[in-house]
Design a protein around this motif. Structure first.
Motif, PDB file in Angstrom:
ATOM      1  N   LEU A 192       0.365  -0.886  -0.084  1.00  0.00           N
ATOM      2  CA  LEU A 192      -0.103  -0.122  -0.230  1.00  0.00           C
ATOM      3  C   LEU A 192       0.641   1.851   0.152  1.00  0.00           C
ATOM      4  O   LEU A 192       0.763   2.692  -0.620  1.00  0.00           O
ATOM      5  N   THR A 193       1.557   0.627   0.620  1.00  0.00           N
ATOM      6  CA  THR A 193       2.724   2.530   0.737  1.00  0.00           C
ATOM      7  C   THR A 193       3.460   2.876  -0.884  1.00  0.00           C
ATOM      8  O   THR A 193       3.617   4.056  -0.956  1.00  0.00           O
ATOM      9  N   SER A 194       3.797   1.633  -1.037  1.00  0.00           N
ATOM     10  CA  SER A 194       4.318   1.761  -2.589  1.00  0.00           C
ATOM     11  C   SER A 194       3.281   2.014  -3.823  1.00  0.00           C
ATOM     12  O   SER A 194       3.705   3.296  -4.640  1.00  0.00           O
ATOM     13  N   LEU A 195       2.189   1.718  -3.592  1.00  0.00           N
ATOM     14  CA  LEU A 195       1.290   2.328  -3.916  1.00  0.00           C
ATOM     15  C   LEU A 195       0.471   4.151  -4.042  1.00  0.00           C
ATOM     16  O   LEU A 195       0.804   4.458  -5.247  1.00  0.00           O
ATOM     17  N   LEU A 196       0.931   4.585  -2.844  1.00  0.00           N
ATOM     18  CA  LEU A 196       0.131   5.639  -2.195  1.00  0.00           C
ATOM     19  C   LEU A 196       1.115   6.234  -2.969  1.00  0.00           C
ATOM     20  O   LEU A 196       0.877   8.002  -3.000  1.00  0.00           O
ATOM     21  N   SER A 197       2.827   5.792  -2.904  1.00  0.00           N
ATOM     22  CA  SER A 197       3.977   6.919  -3.264  1.00  0.00           C
ATOM     23  C   SER A 197       3.835   6.557  -4.752  1.00  0.00           C
ATOM     24  O   SER A 197       4.128   8.231  -5.106  1.00  0.00           O
ATOM     25  N   HIS A 198       3.463   5.805  -5.404  1.00  0.00           N
ATOM     26  CA  HIS A 198       3.567   6.302  -7.136  1.00  0.00           C
ATOM     27  C   HIS A 198       2.180   7.242  -7.220  1.00  0.00           C
ATOM     28  O   HIS A 198       2.242   8.376  -7.630  1.00  0.00           O
TER      29      HIS A 198
END
Length: 647
Positions: free
Chosen positions: A631-637
């Motif tokens: 989720l953190t990676s998706l939010l960063s993108h």
């Protein structure tokens, strides 16, 4: 040690007589372990492995030149004395050994180092049929004697330089006293061995790197000895306790886990046996035939691995228990088999296959014996061929062959055709076990680690069987013929076993049959099979008996009786007799895929970790962390994309 060994007497003085290798091994091995890499063996030429080995320290570098020894030369320690004389001996071209020493109040105060050709040669064996090379002792008097001073230094009290034999500095590297494998070379040898590089190539790489054999302080045999020792299975410090703890933990996790530990009178580990719950349950289905041999790991480790191996419905090897034993003798095997039978509730297998004697294997490879064994379809035919063999080569008085003949019912194929072997052979199963443990066990594996890796390998075996089950239900191998007989096997057999049936239908095309005689419901057919050997065909003849009333078929090749697979010769006759459906006795439950076998539902001790509350918490936390990172990676993108739009 016995009275002939070098030992410290009541006055603390070593006997002067040189000792036998076998009597010294324990004592010298202990000294060698204590000295580790700072010590080296001092002895005679490489060819004489039975010569006296004496541990002497190595201090001086190999490229240092030293002067001739002289009386009153002083040294700071005994190590320096030994290292100096060793270096001088290599430089001059002879080997050295320690002859005697004296102690005062537990401290060594005198030592004599001699040329290895000093003294008189003693025979190493009384058996003239097994000669051992000797070192040609000449009574050489070359030696040095060193004494300890009050201030802790050492001085040479006596020096004899004259030898009564020729010296060879160029070949001095072959003396055991001058051999030492460096730490770097040891590391290279071990790494290459783990990578599967053969010893000859392993050693040759060191030869090339050093610029030639003459630049190495060791030979290929020394490398082989080192690798063999490096491969030994070590119990390790605290290993016995760790092993006991492991077994108790496995049994606590699953009460079906079974183990037995055998110790000697001094409570030292001698033998172990264990079997997990799944293996014990599988024995009810596949315990009719097992193979047992200790060939795998025997040459790599101190304790031979002794697996009990069966074969499942896919023809895969399946472990039905295992042992680690200290020696391969009758008492040990009796102990192991008793443990195994007790583990399996006293239910003995119908047949046990063990590895044949290697001398027997070599003999069978000889063409005449090979033909006698494998071309004899009946016991009567074997007896006639064996008789012809003895007469042709005049072997009637050969005691070894006569011994083999007395045990013929245990190894001659013609006498074993009524025994079901489930398609197993010792060679195939041993190779299967080799592949089974590859990648899990290496040259530094301790005993405790071995048992852990055994569990890892067992997991892989279970997974392999599960995959084969899945493939058998979800993938179909097409029939090669339009015969209903083949379709009957295709529907119910596992893919692996149907492939074997499929192969017999293919080979059936190379068979021609002819009716020899008919007596009531029983017909006798002669089946001629054409077999390709090189560029030409040879004919092999078999007899097939068919009972029309009972739909019973029997071939002299006995493939069905031995392997549980109908042979091409029988199939050829069944086709001629227009049989469309076989009785169930020819469709073995052992090879069926549509039978639910309860052992597959049994959880083993190595699976119980998934039921451990701590393990469950660990898995849950790990899964949550992985989701959070995702989720953190998706939010960063998404944030990065939004920034781009704003700009």
């Amino acid at each position: 040690m016995d009275s002939s060994s070098s030992r410290l007497d009541n006055e603390g003085e070593f006997d002067d007589d040189l000792t036998h290798q076998d009597d010294r091994q324990n004592d010298m091995g202990e000294k060698f372990e204590k000295s580790k890499d700072l010590m080296t063996f001092i002895s005679d030429e490489e060819l004489n492995d039975e010569e006296e080995n004496v541990v002497l320290p190595v201090v001086l570098k190999d490229d240092e030149k030293v002067e001739e020894p002289k009386e009153s030369m002083t040294f700071s320690s005994l190590d320096e004395v030994c290292s100096y004389y060793r270096k001088y001996a290599k430089q001059a071209g002879f080997g050295i050994a320690q002859r005697s020493s004296r102690k005062k109040k537990g401290i060594k105060g005198y030592v004599m180092l001699i040329c290895t050709r000093g003294g008189a040669e003693r025979p190493k064996t009384s058996d003239c049929s097994k000669p051992i090379p000797i070192s040609n002792k000449t009574g050489c008097g070359a030696r040095i004697c060193a004494n300890l001073c009050d201030d802790g230094t050492w001085f040479l009290s006596k020096v004899e330089l004259m030898h009564n034999h020729s010296l060879s500095p160029g070949k001095a590297r072959f003396f055991r006293s001058n051999k030492k494998i460096s730490d770097a070379a040891k590391r290279r040898l071990e790494l290459n061995d783990r990578a599967g590089i053969r010893l000859c190539k392993n050693f040759n790489s060191l030869v090339v790197e050093s610029g030639g054999f003459e630049n190495l302080s060791f030979g290929e045999r020394d490398c082989r000895n080192y690798i063999n020792k490096a491969r030994e299975l070590n119990l390790g410090k605290g290993g016995a306790q760790a092993l006991c703890d492991y077994f108790r933990r496995m049994q606590k996790q699953n009460s079906g886990f079974y183990y037995v530990i055998d110790v000697d009178d001094d409570c030292r580990l001698r033998n172990v046996f264990w079997a997990d719950a799944r293996s014990r349950a599988a024995y009810d289905f596949f315990g009719d035939v097992i193979t047992f041999d200790t060939t795998y790991l025997t040459n790599k480790y101190d304790m031979p691995f002794a697996p009990f191996v069966g074969v499942n419905h896919h023809g895969q090897s399946i472990l039905l228990g295992a042992g680690l034993i200290s020696r391969e003798d009758t008492d040990t095997f009796v102990w192991l088999f008793k443990c195994w039978l007790e583990c399996m509730n006293g239910q003995a297998p119908k047949a046990i296959m063990t590895d044949q004697d290697r001398a027997m294997k070599n003999a069978i490879a000889i063409g005449a014996i090979n033909k006698c064994l494998y071309d004899s379809q009946t016991c009567e035919e074997y007896e006639e061929n064996w008789k012809d063999l003895l007469e042709k080569y005049n072997l009637h008085d050969n005691a070894w062959l006569n011994g083999l003949y007395m045990d013929k019912t245990f190894w001659v194929p013609a006498y074993m055709k009524d025994t079901f072997w489930a398609g197993m052979s010792t060679t195939q199963r041993s190779e299967s076990m080799n592949a089974f443990f590859d990648g899990y066990v290496h040259s530094r594996t301790t005993l405790k680690e071995f048992v852990d890796e055994y569990d890892n390998a067992l997991r892989r075996m279970v997974e392999s069987e599960a995959r084969a089950d899945f493939d058998s239900f979800n993938r179909t191998i097409p029939c090669i013929s339009a015969l209903q007989l083949e379709k009957q096997f295709q529907v119910v057999y596992t893919n692996a076993k149907f492939k074997e049936i499929h192969e017999q239908f293919v080979k059936m095309m190379s068979c021609n049959n002819a009716l020899l005689k008919s007596e009531g419901a029983i017909s006798t057919f002669e089946v001629v099979e054409y077999v390709a050997v090189g560029d030409h065909l040879i004919e092999k003849t078999f007899l097939v008996y068919f009972n029309e009333n009972e739909l019973e078929v029997k071939c002299t090749c006995a493939m069905f009786e031995v392997k549980g697979i109908l042979c091409r010769h029988s199939l050829s006759v069944l086709r001629t007799k227009k049989v469309t459906t076989l009785p169930q006795r020819y469709v073995l439950d052992r090879w069926r895929k549509d039978i639910k076998r309860e052992y597959s539902k049994v959880k083993s001790s190595y699976d119980a970790i998934s039921d451990n509350p701590h393990a469950q918490i660990h898995d849950k936390v790990r899964n949550n962390l992985e989701e959070l990172l995702s989720l953190t990676s998706l939010l960063s993108h998404l944030l990065a994309a939004k920034m781009c739009l704003v700009l």
